[in-house]
Design a protein around this motif. Sequence first.
Motif, PDB file in Angstrom:
ATOM      1  N   LEU A   6      43.111  55.993 -34.935  1.00  0.00           N
ATOM      2  CA  LEU A   6      43.243  55.706 -33.495  1.00  0.00           C
ATOM      3  C   LEU A   6      42.034  55.573 -32.737  1.00  0.00           C
ATOM      4  O   LEU A   6      41.207  56.636 -33.013  1.00  0.00           O
ATOM      5  N   PHE A   7      41.573  54.484 -32.160  1.00  0.00           N
ATOM      6  CA  PHE A   7      40.209  54.592 -31.496  1.00  0.00           C
ATOM      7  C   PHE A   7      40.304  54.675 -29.777  1.00  0.00           C
ATOM      8  O   PHE A   7      41.017  53.873 -29.287  1.00  0.00           O
ATOM      9  N   VAL A   8      39.375  55.452 -29.306  1.00  0.00           N
ATOM     10  CA  VAL A   8      39.437  55.499 -27.659  1.00  0.00           C
ATOM     11  C   VAL A   8      38.232  55.782 -27.306  1.00  0.00           C
ATOM     12  O   VAL A   8      37.057  56.271 -28.016  1.00  0.00           O
ATOM     13  N   SER A   9      37.673  55.275 -26.170  1.00  0.00           N
ATOM     14  CA  SER A   9      36.482  55.298 -25.575  1.00  0.00           C
ATOM     15  C   SER A   9      36.679  55.543 -23.987  1.00  0.00           C
ATOM     16  O   SER A   9      37.663  55.263 -23.417  1.00  0.00           O
ATOM     17  N   ASP A  10      35.489  55.844 -23.402  1.00  0.00           N
ATOM     18  CA  ASP A  10      35.422  55.626 -21.968  1.00  0.00           C
ATOM     19  C   ASP A  10      36.315  56.122 -21.096  1.00  0.00           C
ATOM     20  O   ASP A  10      36.975  55.758 -20.150  1.00  0.00           O
ATOM     21  N   ALA A  11      36.501  57.630 -21.253  1.00  0.00           N
ATOM     22  CA  ALA A  11      37.382  58.601 -20.476  1.00  0.00           C
ATOM     23  C   ALA A  11      36.839  58.888 -19.265  1.00  0.00           C
ATOM     24  O   ALA A  11      37.314  59.407 -18.190  1.00  0.00           O
ATOM     25  N   HIS A  12      35.436  59.088 -19.449  1.00  0.00           N
ATOM     26  CA  HIS A  12      34.377  59.420 -18.312  1.00  0.00           C
ATOM     27  C   HIS A  12      34.913  60.609 -17.646  1.00  0.00           C
ATOM     28  O   HIS A  12      34.819  60.875 -16.523  1.00  0.00           O
ATOM     29  N   LEU A  13      35.194  61.645 -18.275  1.00  0.00           N
ATOM     30  CA  LEU A  13      35.683  63.013 -17.989  1.00  0.00           C
ATOM     31  C   LEU A  13      34.773  63.534 -17.049  1.00  0.00           C
ATOM     32  O   LEU A  13      33.595  63.724 -17.724  1.00  0.00           O
ATOM     33  N   GLY A  14      34.955  64.259 -15.894  1.00  0.00           N
ATOM     34  CA  GLY A  14      33.705  64.612 -15.237  1.00  0.00           C
ATOM     35  C   GLY A  14      33.270  63.772 -13.979  1.00  0.00           C
ATOM     36  O   GLY A  14      32.763  63.961 -13.086  1.00  0.00           O
ATOM     37  N   GLY A  15      33.623  62.559 -14.342  1.00  0.00           N
ATOM     38  CA  GLY A  15      33.345  61.386 -13.015  1.00  0.00           C
ATOM     39  C   GLY A  15      34.169  61.364 -11.944  1.00  0.00           C
ATOM     40  O   GLY A  15      33.979  60.553 -11.170  1.00  0.00           O
ATOM     41  N   PHE A  16      35.261  62.219 -11.734  1.00  0.00           N
ATOM     42  CA  PHE A  16      36.166  62.064 -10.477  1.00  0.00           C
ATOM     43  C   PHE A  16      36.399  63.374  -9.960  1.00  0.00           C
ATOM     44  O   PHE A  16      35.589  64.164 -10.244  1.00  0.00           O
ATOM     45  N   ASP A  17      37.141  63.254  -8.832  1.00  0.00           N
ATOM     46  CA  ASP A  17      37.755  64.498  -8.136  1.00  0.00           C
ATOM     47  C   ASP A  17      38.311  65.517  -9.199  1.00  0.00           C
ATOM     48  O   ASP A  17      38.828  65.041 -10.310  1.00  0.00           O
ATOM     49  N   LYS A  18      38.594  66.869  -8.725  1.00  0.00           N
ATOM     50  CA  LYS A  18      39.034  67.797  -9.597  1.00  0.00           C
ATOM     51  C   LYS A  18      40.411  67.529 -10.094  1.00  0.00           C
ATOM     52  O   LYS A  18      40.656  67.816 -11.490  1.00  0.00           O
ATOM     53  N   THR A  19      41.305  67.134  -9.200  1.00  0.00           N
ATOM     54  CA  THR A  19      42.697  66.547  -9.685  1.00  0.00           C
ATOM     55  C   THR A  19      42.608  65.448 -10.811  1.00  0.00           C
ATOM     56  O   THR A  19      43.171  65.642 -11.752  1.00  0.00           O
ATOM     57  N   LEU A  20      41.791  64.497 -10.538  1.00  0.00           N
ATOM     58  CA  LEU A  20      41.891  63.326 -11.412  1.00  0.00           C
ATOM     59  C   LEU A  20      41.151  63.823 -12.744  1.00  0.00           C
ATOM     60  O   LEU A  20      41.756  63.647 -13.970  1.00  0.00           O
ATOM     61  N   ASN A  21      40.136  64.742 -12.647  1.00  0.00           N
ATOM     62  CA  ASN A  21      39.472  64.834 -13.815  1.00  0.00           C
ATOM     63  C   ASN A  21      40.435  65.697 -14.718  1.00  0.00           C
ATOM     64  O   ASN A  21      40.846  65.660 -16.070  1.00  0.00           O
ATOM     65  N   ARG A  22      41.128  66.670 -14.011  1.00  0.00           N
ATOM     66  CA  ARG A  22      42.179  67.611 -14.730  1.00  0.00           C
ATOM     67  C   ARG A  22      43.316  66.710 -15.586  1.00  0.00           C
ATOM     68  O   ARG A  22      43.933  67.007 -16.481  1.00  0.00           O
TER      69      ARG A  22
END
Length: 259
Positions: free
Chosen positions: A12-28
Motif C-alpha cells: 500500500l502506497f500513501v502520500s501527502d497527508a500533510h499532518l499538522g497543516g490544519f486546525d486541531k480538529t482536522l489534524n486529529r
Amino acid sequence: MSGQHTKTGKKLFVSDAHLGGFDKTLNRKIELELIHLIDFCENNDFDMYILGDLFDYWMEYPNHRPELGEELLERFEKYNRNTGSTLYITGNHDNWTNGYFKTVGFKIEKNHHFVNLDGKKAMLLHGDGLDDPSFNLPRPLFHRILRNPNFVKLYQSVLSPDTGLDIMMKFSRLARSREVTEAEKNLNNWARKQLESSDTDFILCGHDHSPRRLNFDFGTFINLGTFYQHKSVAVYNNSELTLVSWNDEARQLTPTPNT
C-alpha cells in the motif's frame, strides 16, 4: 543511496497527508485515519510505503523535533517492529530529518526507490524533483536551497526551535496552496517520457495533490493524490496495481471513481 527495497507481498502506497497543516480538529481526524489505515495494513498483511509529505512541516533540531503526530509515530513504531521497516521517501515538506524517523523504524530515502512487483519494475518518488540529473526531473531552486545542509545549519543557528518551527509551519501552509498549479502537467509529461525511455513499468508519486492513473502502451503512471483530502492510496494485490480510497468509517479500501 537509492536502491531496491526487498519487501514482498501486498503493498500500500500513501502520500501527502500533510499532518499538522490544519486546525486541531482536522489534524486529529487525519492522524486517527492514518492510525486506522496502519491497523488495516497490519491486519491484512500489507507492506506500507510513504511517498512524502506525511507531515506538513518537519524540521528536526539537534535536540528538538516537531510535536506532530506523536500517537501516529508510536503506532508506526509498533508496525515497523512487527512487519519490518517502512520505506519513507521524504517530500518537500518533511525532508528536514535528523535521525528521529529511523529510531521509530523507518527506512529513509530522500530521492527515489525501485520495488519489484512480481517481475515488474516500479519507481517510487515524491514528485518534487530528483538529485540525479539523469532522470531529468530537477527540483525547483527554492526546494534545493531548503534541502541544502548549509541552509538548515544557518536556519537553526539563527532561530530557536519554537520560532523556527512556527515559521516553517506558516510557510508550509502557504507553499501547499501554491505548489499544485503547474506540477500536474509537468509530472504527466515527465512520467510519460521516463516510462517510454526506460525499463520501468510503473511510476508512483504524489506531490501535486491530484489523484490519477495514466495508462500508456509502455507503462503506467499513478499519482496518489492527497490522503488528507481524497483519502486516495495505491495498492498492489493479486498482481494488480490500483488506485483506491480509504473509507475510514468502514475501515476498508474502496474503488476510486474515474481512475
